[in-house]
Every structure is written in structure tokens, then in C-alpha cells.
Design an enzyme around this catalytic site. Sequence first.
Site, PDB file in Angstrom:
ATOM      1  N   ASP A 255     -34.878  14.323 -13.332  1.00  0.00           N
ATOM      2  CA  ASP A 255     -34.784  13.780 -14.693  1.00  0.00           C
ATOM      3  C   ASP A 255     -34.985  14.874 -15.742  1.00  0.00           C
ATOM      4  O   ASP A 255     -35.721  15.837 -15.505  1.00  0.00           O
ATOM      5  CB  ASP A 255     -35.842  12.673 -14.856  1.00  0.00           C
ATOM      6  CG  ASP A 255     -35.539  11.763 -16.025  1.00  0.00           C
ATOM      7  OD1 ASP A 255     -34.409  11.825 -16.583  1.00  0.00           O
ATOM      8  OD2 ASP A 255     -36.431  10.975 -16.410  1.00  0.00           O
TER       9      ASP A 255
ATOM     10  N   ASN B 191     -27.512   3.639 -14.490  1.00  0.00           N
ATOM     11  CA  ASN B 191     -26.816   4.722 -15.205  1.00  0.00           C
ATOM     12  C   ASN B 191     -25.357   4.374 -15.538  1.00  0.00           C
ATOM     13  O   ASN B 191     -24.745   5.015 -16.390  1.00  0.00           O
ATOM     14  CB  ASN B 191     -26.864   6.031 -14.403  1.00  0.00           C
ATOM     15  CG  ASN B 191     -28.235   6.691 -14.384  1.00  0.00           C
ATOM     16  OD1 ASN B 191     -28.612   7.360 -13.427  1.00  0.00           O
ATOM     17  ND2 ASN B 191     -29.019   6.514 -15.456  1.00  0.00           N
TER      18      ASN B 191
HETATM   19  C1  IPE Z   1     -33.415   7.912 -13.175  1.00  0.00           C
HETATM   20  O1  IPE Z   1     -33.344   8.622 -14.366  1.00  0.00           O
HETATM   21  C2  IPE Z   1     -32.129   8.032 -12.439  1.00  0.00           C
HETATM   22  C3  IPE Z   1     -31.795   9.370 -11.989  1.00  0.00           C
HETATM   23  C4  IPE Z   1     -32.531  10.438 -12.044  1.00  0.00           C
HETATM   24  C5  IPE Z   1     -30.499   9.474 -11.376  1.00  0.00           C
HETATM   25  P1  IPE Z   1     -33.085   7.894 -15.747  1.00  0.00           P
HETATM   26  O2  IPE Z   1     -33.179   8.920 -16.799  1.00  0.00           O
HETATM   27  O3  IPE Z   1     -31.840   7.107 -15.689  1.00  0.00           O
HETATM   28  O4  IPE Z   1     -34.330   6.896 -15.798  1.00  0.00           O
HETATM   29  P2  IPE Z   1     -34.918   5.998 -16.954  1.00  0.00           P
HETATM   30  O5  IPE Z   1     -33.862   5.004 -17.330  1.00  0.00           O
HETATM   31  O6  IPE Z   1     -35.268   6.890 -18.101  1.00  0.00           O
HETATM   32  O7  IPE Z   1     -36.119   5.355 -16.366  1.00  0.00           O
HETATM   33  C1  IPE Z   2     -31.135  13.006 -15.273  1.00  0.00           C
HETATM   34  O1  IPE Z   2     -31.238  13.474 -16.584  1.00  0.00           O
HETATM   35  C2  IPE Z   2     -29.711  12.838 -14.826  1.00  0.00           C
HETATM   36  C3  IPE Z   2     -29.292  11.446 -14.646  1.00  0.00           C
HETATM   37  C4  IPE Z   2     -30.023  10.390 -14.849  1.00  0.00           C
HETATM   38  C5  IPE Z   2     -27.936  11.237 -14.175  1.00  0.00           C
HETATM   39  P1  IPE Z   2     -31.075  12.525 -17.821  1.00  0.00           P
HETATM   40  O2  IPE Z   2     -29.636  12.484 -18.200  1.00  0.00           O
HETATM   41  O3  IPE Z   2     -31.693  11.208 -17.584  1.00  0.00           O
HETATM   42  O4  IPE Z   2     -31.893  13.323 -18.913  1.00  0.00           O
HETATM   43  P2  IPE Z   2     -32.840  12.745 -20.052  1.00  0.00           P
HETATM   44  O5  IPE Z   2     -33.796  11.803 -19.414  1.00  0.00           O
HETATM   45  O6  IPE Z   2     -31.936  12.060 -21.025  1.00  0.00           O
HETATM   46  O7  IPE Z   2     -33.497  13.939 -20.626  1.00  0.00           O
HETATM   47 MG    MG Z   3     -33.575  10.468 -17.882  1.00  0.00          MG
END
Ligand code: IPE
Ligand code: IPE
Ligand code: MG
Length: 245
Positions: free
Chosen positions: A20, A68
Site C-alpha cells: 500500500d 479496487n
Molecule cells: C488494499 O489497499 C488492496 C491492495 C493493496 C491491493 P487499498 O489501498 O485498496 O486499501 P484501503 O481501501 O485503503 O483499505
Molecule cells: C497500493 O497503493 C496499490 C493498490 C491498491 C492497487 P494505493 O494505490 O492504494 O496507494 P495509496 O493508498 O493511494 O497511497
Molecule cells: Mg491504498
Amino acid sequence: MIDKEHLNSNIPEHVAIIMDGNGRWAKKKGLFRAVGHENGTKAVKQAVEGSAEIGIKYLTLYAFSTENWNRPKLEVETLMKLLVSALKKEIKTLQKNNIRLNAIGNLEALPEKARKELLEVIENTKTNDRMTLTLALSYGSREELIKTIQEISNKVKNNVLSPHLINEAVINKHLYTKNLPDVDLLIRTSGEQRISNFLLWQIAYAELYFTEILWPDFKKSDLFEAIYNYQQRERRFGKTSEQLS
Ligand code: IPE
Ligand code: IPE
Ligand code: MG
């Protein structure tokens, strides 16, 4: 800095990572979120190579959740394209390191091109046995549990299975993770301390490790630090400390 040499032989068998922070990493630098995702693939390489080096047998990476799909269409497309290019590019790394690729999640939901590429790499690495790298793609733990309950219900309905025979092993056998052991260590980057619908059943007794590092900045040494932290803990599984020694 923690290095491999600081680790003892108690290496977790199964490590899972919620990768993340790609978006925040990009924002901090004034870049598009897509650039954050691109740089996230470098961290994947670090985590995969580092895991293989210290003898982790199963590494599971949360790459795309069922939730997602609700992101802007353009971001979803970017992530799917990145998946295809990363698979094409990293197949060599997998073969060189004797790593088997596996995937969990509702793969039917992936764009045809991504699914095809994924299945091809899975097929081409199926005899590799140093480590199993599992990508969680279009994965949601609740969706997995629903599918499991549906399959088990059908077996009961068709008299293939009697309800009193349903136990942990039967449930494990119906999950996407049927070929994986329970998670020993769950890592989440970016400072968020939540599970976000990842492996709810499989982390029942996992150790949890949260780090402020944003995923694109994650290096082998960060993985080693998490493992070092894990090695300082006592996993009691309900017993007393005295019973363990
Ligand atoms: C969780 O990350 C899913 C992945 C790392 C693929 P998100 O960034 O989508 O999680 P939330 O929604 O902030 O909890
Ligand atoms: C994790 O990074 C990747 C996926 C969830 C696919 P994020 O895209 O969630 O990054 P933040 O949480 O917005 O920083
Ligand atoms: Mg995230």
C-alpha cells in the site's frame, strides 16, 4: 539497518504483504498516481528476490482487491496494463530464481489479455520449487468465503458431503489458497493498520507488522527488518509461555 546476517533460522514459511502507498508516494513527489504504481513494481522485485534469498517458501502479494474495481476507470486500466508488462518483464527473474507463480482471486474478472499472460507465466513456472509467489488479483476474502460456502453447500445438497464432516481442512480445501499454508507474517506498508478484506481466514494466527514505508520505497532490507521483528516474538497459539519451552 537490518541485514540477512542478523536473522536466525526461524524464517516464516508464508509471508503475505498488503502493498500500500503507491498513490501517496506519487503525490508527495507531485507525480501522477500511475507513476507510483510503476515504481511499485520495483518494490515487488525487491520483496520477491529478498524472500527467495532468505528461504521464505510462500510469498503472497495483495496486488488488486475486489474493492479496487471501484477506482477511476483509467487507474484500473493502468494497473491491468502494468500487470501485463511486469509479467512479461519478470518471467526471467522467476525462472532464474526457480520461483513458481500462482494467483488467487476472481481471475475471470481480469481483462482477457492480463488473464492470458498470467496463466501463461503460471504454466511456464509450474515446476519451479524454491518459492511460490502468489499474486492476489481481483481478490476479496469475503468473495472467497462466499464461493467456498456455495461449493460446500452444493456438495451437501448432492449428498457428496455430510454436514458433520465439515471441518477446517474441508474449508481450507475450498479456498483459493488451497495449496498454501496459513500465513505466518502479514506485512502492510504505508502506515495504514487494517486488513482490507485480505485473507481473513488464513491470517487467524498470523503475526501482524505495520510499517510507515510507502510501497515504492520498500527494499530488501525493509523485508529483513520485518522478519527480524517477527523473530523477536513468541507465537503461543493459545498456550502459556512455559508450555512452549
Ligand atoms: C488494499 O489497499 C488492496 C491492495 C493493496 C491491493 P487499498 O489501498 O485498496 O486499501 P484501503 O481501501 O485503503 O483499505
Ligand atoms: C497500493 O497503493 C496499490 C493498490 C491498491 C492497487 P494505493 O494505490 O492504494 O496507494 P495509496 O493508498 O493511494 O497511497
Ligand atoms: Mg491504498
